[in-house]
Write an enzyme that holds these catalytic residues in place. Structure first.
Site, PDB file in Angstrom:
ATOM      1  N   GLU A  35     -19.789 -17.009   8.107  1.00  0.00           N
ATOM      2  CA  GLU A  35     -18.648 -16.169   8.498  1.00  0.00           C
ATOM      3  C   GLU A  35     -17.299 -16.775   8.095  1.00  0.00           C
ATOM      4  O   GLU A  35     -16.504 -17.178   8.948  1.00  0.00           O
ATOM      5  CB  GLU A  35     -18.659 -15.900  10.000  1.00  0.00           C
ATOM      6  CG  GLU A  35     -19.834 -15.071  10.451  1.00  0.00           C
ATOM      7  CD  GLU A  35     -19.782 -14.724  11.944  1.00  0.00           C
ATOM      8  OE1 GLU A  35     -18.997 -15.340  12.679  1.00  0.00           O
ATOM      9  OE2 GLU A  35     -20.543 -13.839  12.362  1.00  0.00           O
ATOM     10  N   CYS A  60      -5.682 -21.169   5.917  1.00  0.00           N
ATOM     11  CA  CYS A  60      -5.024 -22.469   6.062  1.00  0.00           C
ATOM     12  C   CYS A  60      -3.602 -22.391   5.504  1.00  0.00           C
ATOM     13  O   CYS A  60      -3.351 -21.733   4.491  1.00  0.00           O
ATOM     14  CB  CYS A  60      -5.836 -23.525   5.332  1.00  0.00           C
ATOM     15  SG  CYS A  60      -5.098 -25.160   5.432  1.00  0.00           S
ATOM     16  N   CYS A  66      -2.515 -26.087   0.278  1.00  0.00           N
ATOM     17  CA  CYS A  66      -2.761 -24.647   0.045  1.00  0.00           C
ATOM     18  C   CYS A  66      -1.508 -23.996  -0.517  1.00  0.00           C
ATOM     19  O   CYS A  66      -1.578 -23.131  -1.394  1.00  0.00           O
ATOM     20  CB  CYS A  66      -3.178 -23.954   1.342  1.00  0.00           C
ATOM     21  SG  CYS A  66      -4.890 -24.287   1.771  1.00  0.00           S
ATOM     22  N   GLU A 103     -27.473 -11.652  11.628  1.00  0.00           N
ATOM     23  CA  GLU A 103     -27.407 -12.010  13.052  1.00  0.00           C
ATOM     24  C   GLU A 103     -27.222 -10.729  13.833  1.00  0.00           C
ATOM     25  O   GLU A 103     -26.441  -9.863  13.422  1.00  0.00           O
ATOM     26  CB  GLU A 103     -26.171 -12.877  13.353  1.00  0.00           C
ATOM     27  CG  GLU A 103     -26.175 -14.221  12.702  1.00  0.00           C
ATOM     28  CD  GLU A 103     -24.936 -15.037  13.087  1.00  0.00           C
ATOM     29  OE1 GLU A 103     -24.161 -14.604  13.968  1.00  0.00           O
ATOM     30  OE2 GLU A 103     -24.741 -16.096  12.482  1.00  0.00           O
ATOM     31  N   GLU A 141     -21.998 -22.489  23.270  1.00  0.00           N
ATOM     32  CA  GLU A 141     -22.497 -21.120  23.451  1.00  0.00           C
ATOM     33  C   GLU A 141     -23.670 -21.046  24.436  1.00  0.00           C
ATOM     34  O   GLU A 141     -24.609 -20.273  24.243  1.00  0.00           O
ATOM     35  CB  GLU A 141     -22.879 -20.549  22.087  1.00  0.00           C
ATOM     36  CG  GLU A 141     -21.666 -20.450  21.188  1.00  0.00           C
ATOM     37  CD  GLU A 141     -21.999 -20.009  19.775  1.00  0.00           C
ATOM     38  OE1 GLU A 141     -21.625 -18.898  19.374  1.00  0.00           O
ATOM     39  OE2 GLU A 141     -22.633 -20.806  19.064  1.00  0.00           O
TER      40      GLU A 141
HETATM   41  C1  GAL Z   1     -21.414 -15.423  15.222  1.00  0.00           C
HETATM   42  C2  GAL Z   1     -21.776 -16.771  14.622  1.00  0.00           C
HETATM   43  C3  GAL Z   1     -22.999 -17.362  15.321  1.00  0.00           C
HETATM   44  C4  GAL Z   1     -22.838 -17.281  16.808  1.00  0.00           C
HETATM   45  C5  GAL Z   1     -22.593 -15.853  17.208  1.00  0.00           C
HETATM   46  C6  GAL Z   1     -22.442 -15.656  18.696  1.00  0.00           C
HETATM   47  O1  GAL Z   1     -20.123 -15.042  14.880  1.00  0.00           O
HETATM   48  O2  GAL Z   1     -22.060 -16.649  13.252  1.00  0.00           O
HETATM   49  O3  GAL Z   1     -23.182 -18.685  14.884  1.00  0.00           O
HETATM   50  O4  GAL Z   1     -21.784 -18.092  17.199  1.00  0.00           O
HETATM   51  O5  GAL Z   1     -21.395 -15.419  16.600  1.00  0.00           O
HETATM   52  O6  GAL Z   1     -22.158 -14.306  19.018  1.00  0.00           O
END
Ligand code: GAL
Length: 675
Positions: free
Chosen positions: A156, A161, A166, A305, A353
Site C-alpha cells: 500500500e 515525503c 525529494c 486483503e 493491530e
Molecule cells: C491494510 C494493511 C494491512 C493491515 C490492514 C488492517 O491497509 O495493508 O497490513 O494493516 O490494513 O486493516
C-alpha cells in the site's frame, strides 16, 4: 480445485482463497496446526513476508531465509501456494537508525519516527541501496521456488515525503520536463504574486494551497517516484522468476496520492485491499472500487486483503453480519477478482493491530467466522470448474477516471462538498443499480469496445484526448460530458476558451458561467425532474439543433429557465452535456434514459439489494453470480432455467434467496420445470 496446480498468468485458471500469514510471529511447532486449519478452510494460497524485513535481515547484509523456506514447503505439502511480499514497507530499526535520512519528512519538516509503516523516503538513495540488497537476496533465494506463484511489491504505497532530497529530485524532474525555466514560468503564470523562478533550486515543494501548476506537477512527480521505486524492485526480481510468476502491488482503491494507472503499468496483475470499516457493504460503491481496480490493467485482479469480520481503525469497529463475508467474496469475484485473501490469519500477541479481525484468535482457536470462510472455500471449489479462465462479461459502458482532473479539482473544489470521486460514483451507481456492467478506465485506454462513454468532470483535456472522444462518438456511439469538463490544459492552466473547451463544438454548448450552490434548485424536464445541488452551470447553445433535456426553475435570476442538460448530434453520434449535480432520483432517470436509448441490457433484473454479475468462461459460457446483499429473504425471477453450481441444483422461475444468499448460475437447456 486440483492440488498442486501449476502457476498461472492472469487471468487465473482457478479461484484462490487464502490469508496473510505471518509465521515469523509464532513458534515453528505451531505452523502445522495453522496449515491444517487453512487446509480445512479450503485455502489454496498464503501471502507472507511483506513486513518481515527485520527477520529476513536482522543485521546489515546478514540474511535468514530458511524459516520461510520451511513455511513455504509445509504449505505446499498441504496444496497451498505462496505469494511473497517484498518487505520494503517496514524497514528494520538498525537501518533507519544507521541511515536516518531513509525516514520520510512530513509537510511540517518533521522526520517520521521508526516503528510504523511506509515511513521511508521513496527517493532516498540509501533506502534504494538497502532495497536493492534485500530484494536481490530474496529474488535469488525464492525466485526459483516452484511454490511461489507471485510477488507483491511493498505494501500500500501511500506516503509523500517533503525532505530536501525529494525537493532536489522534484526540481530535476521539472527541469527535464519543462526544459527551460521560461517554459515553466509561462505554463504556471508565475508572474502572478511574483512567483517567477530564475533558478530551478528556487522551486518549492508545495505545502497546502499553492500555484495550481506546481501542485499538479508535484503529484505527477510523486507518481514518478513510486514508479521508479517499484521499477527498481521489479527489475531485480524479474530475472529470477519462473515463467508465469507474476508481480503485483496491493493498491488502496481511490487513494489519490499518485496516479494508479501509471504505477500499475509495470505490474503483471493489479490487486487491492478492501475494507468496509464501519457498517455494512454498500455494493454499488464497493462494486465501483472493484471495477476501478480491474481497470488498472483492464483485466482480472486479486483481492489481496479483505476484512475478516471487523477492522481496528474505525471510530466503531462493527462486525459484518453472518453471511456478509461470503457475499463480499462473491461480489469481488463477480467484478473480476480471481482470489480473495483475508487480512490476517491470526492476531499477533502484540503489535499495533491486536484488535483487528482475524480467522484464528490469540489462543490459536478458530473464531466463529472461520466457518463462513470454510463455506467460501467450499463454494470456490464447487464453482472452480465453471469459472476456470473466466472474466467479467465485456462492458458496453465506460466511465473515464482521470487523476490529473481529480487533483486539479481537489486543489480548487470551489464548493467544499464537490468531490471528484463522489461525482464519478453519482454516474456509476444508477447504472450499477440496474446490473449494467461498467468499466472504469483511464483516458488513454482503447475506447473501441464501448457504446457509451461517460466523462465525469474531465477537467483537464488535451487536443489528443478531445480528438479521440470526437472520433469515438461518431458512428452512432454516445458520450456524456459533465460539469467542470474541458476547463484546463495539462499544466493546470485555464484554457483560453469557455468549457468544455475542445469538446464545446460537439457538445453544442458552452458554459457561460458556473455557480456553487448552497441550496437546491428545482429542475424540470419531461424525463428528468427534481433538484440540483452543489454545482450548476449556465449553458449557452452553440447551434439550433442542441436540445434541452431539463431546465432550472426559479433560483438566482442567472439560472432561471436555463438548460440544465442538453443533447446534441455529431456525425451520427449523440453527446449529452450535464451541467448540474442532480439529485439521486433525477440522476437515475437521466442514466436510465441514456442507457435505455442505447438499449444496453442489464445482466438480469433483480429486486433492490440483489446484484447480478456476469462472467464469461473460456468456453464462452455465461455465468451469472446472483448476490443478495441484504439481511432479508428476496425473490428473484430467473431469465432462464438454470443450473446452480454451489448446491448443484436445477432451478427456474421465481426463486427465493436466503438473507446474504448467493447463487452461481449457468443456463440449462432443458430440465425439470419446478423450482
Ligand atoms: C491494510 C494493511 C494491512 C493491515 C490492514 C488492517 O491497509 O495493508 O497490513 O494493516 O490494513 O486493516
Amino acid at each position: 480445485m486440483t492440488e498442486n496446480a501449476s502457476p498461472e498468468t492472469p487471468p487465473a485458471a482457478r479461484l484462490h482463497l487464502g490469508a496473510a500469514y505471518y509465521p515469523e510471529h509464532w513458534p515453528e511447532e505451531r505452523w502445522p496446526e495453522d496449515i491444517r486449519l487453512m487446509q480445512e478452510a479450503g485455502f489454496t494460497v498464503a501471502r507472507m513476508g511483506e513486513f518481515a524485513w527485520s527477520t529476513f535481515e536482522p543485521a546489515e547484509g546478514e540474511f535468514h531465509f530458511d524459516w520461510l523456506d520451511r513455511a513455504i514447503a509445509l504449505l505446499a505439502e498441504a496444496g497451498i501456494v505462496s505469494v511473497l511480499g517484498t518487505p520494503t514497507a517496514a524497514p528494520p530499526a538498525w537501518l533507519t537508525h544507521a541511515y536516518p535520512d531513509t525516514l520520510a519528512v512530513d509537510e511540517h519538516g518533521r522526520r517520521a519516527q521508526h516503528g510504523n509503516r511506509c515511513h521511508y523516503c521513496v527517493n532516498s538513495t540509501e533506502y534504494h541501496a538497502a532495497t536493492h540488497r534485500i530484494v536481490g537476496a530474496l529474488a535469488e533465494h525464492f525466485g526459483p521456488n516452484p511454490h511461489v506463484i507471485g510477488w507483491q511489491i511493498d505494501n500500500e504505497f501511500n506516503r509523500t515525503c517533503y525532505c530536501d532530497h525529494c525537493r532536489a529530485r522534484f526540481q530535476a524532474y521539472l527541469a527535464e520536463r519543462f526544459g527551460t525555466l521560461e517554459a515553466l514560468n509561462e505554463h504556471w503564470t508565475t508572474a502572478y504574486w511574483s512567483q517567477t523562478y530564475s533558478a530551478w533550486e528556487q522551486v518549492p515543494i508545495p505545502i497546502g494551497y499553492h500555484n495550481p501548476g506546481l501542485m499538479l506537477a508535484f503529484r505527477q512527480f510523486v507518481t514518478e517516484s513510486y514508479c521508479q521505486f517499484q521499477r527498481l524492485q521489479i527489475d531485480i526480481l524479474r530475472p529470477h522468476l519462473q515463467p508465469g510468476v507474476w508481480i503485483t502491488h496491493n493498491f488502496m482503491q481511490w487513494f489519490d496520492g499518485f496516479d494508479h494507472y501509471k504505477v500499475a503499468e509495470d505490474l503483471d496483475l493489479a490487486s487491492w485491499d478492501w475494507y468496509v470499516g464501519m457498517g455494512h457493504v454498500d455494493h454499488l460503491t464497493c462494486g465501483a472500487a472493484h471495477d476501478l481496480v480491474r481497470g488498472y490493467k483492464r483485466r482480472n485482479f486479486w483481492l489481496m486483503e479483505t476484512q475478516p469480520g471487523r477492522v481496528n481503525w474505525k471510530p466503531v469497529n462493527t462486525a459484518l453480519d453472518r453471511g456478509e463475508m461470503r457475499t463480499m467474496a462473491w461480489h469481488a469475484v463477480g467484478h473480476g477478482a480471481d482470489a480473495v485473501l483475508y487480512w490476517q490469519w491470526r492476531s499477533a500477541l502484540n503489535g499495533q493491530e491486536q484488535y483487528h479481525g482475524v480467522l484464528i484468535d490469540q489462543s490459536g482457536q478458530p473464531l466463529p467466522i472461520y466457518e463462513e470462510v470454510q463455506q467460501i472455500g467450499y463454494d470456490f471449489e464447487n464453482a472452480a470448474p465453471i469459472l476456470a479462465g473466466s472474466k467479467p462479461a465485456p462492458a458496453e459502458i465506460a466511465i473515464l477516471n482521470d487523476y490529473d482532473s481529480r487533483w486539479a479539482i481537489k486543489g480548487q473544489r470551489h464548493h467544499e462538498d464537490f468531490d471528484y470521486v463522489e461525482h464519478l460514483l453519482h454516474y456509476y451507481r444508477p447504472i450499477a443499480l440496474r446490473n449494467k456492467p461498467v468499466d472504469i478506465i483511464p483516458t488513454d485506454a482503447p475506447f473501441d469496445q464501448y457504446r457509451l462513454i461517460i466523462a465525469p468532470a474531465l477537467h483537464i483535456i488535451d487536443e489528443e484526448l478531445a480528438e479521440r472522444l470526437k472520433e469515438f462518438v461518431a458512428n452512432t456511439r454516445r458520450l456524456v460530458i459533465t460539469l467542470r469538463s474541458g476547463v484546463k490544459d495539462e499544466y493546470n492552466a485555464m484554457l483560453p476558451t469557455r468549457p468544455p473547451g475542445p469538446l464545446a463544438k460537439i457538445a453544442g454548448i458552452e458554459v457561460e458561467d458556473y455557480y456553487a450552490l448552497q441550496d437546491e434548485i428545482p429542475v424540470k424536464g419531461r424525463r428528468v425532474s427534481g433538484t440540483a445541488r452543489i454545482w450548476a452551470e449556465r449553458l449557452k447553445p452553440l447551434n439550433n439543433i442542441t436540445t434541452s433535456i431539463a431546465s432550472y426553475g426559479p433560483y438566482n435570476g442567472w439560472l432561471d429557465d436555463q438548460s440544465v442538460a442538453t443533447v446534441n448530434m455529431h456525425r451520427q453520434g449523440v453527446i449529452y452535456y450535464v451541467g448540474a449535480y442532480l439529485d439521486d432520483r433525477a440522476q437515475q432517470s437521466l442514466m436510465d434514459m441514456v442507457t435505455g436509448q442505447l438499449r444496453i441490457e442489464p445482466v438480469m433484473q433483480t429486486p433492490l439489494g440483489v446484484e447480478a454479475c456476469k462472467r464469461v468462461n473460456a468456453e464462452g459460457e455465461d455465468i451469472i453470480i446472483l448476490i443478495n446483499h441484504t439481511a432479508k429473504e428476496q425473490s428473484v425471477t430467473l431469465p432462464w432455467p438454470a443450473h446452480e453450481h454451489l448446491l448443484e441444483l436445477s432451478i427456474e422461475g421465481t426463486v427465493r434467496m436466503a438473507p446474504y444468499g448467493v447463487l452461481v448460475l449457468t443456463k440449462r437447456p432443458e430440465g425439470p420445470t419446478d423450482a
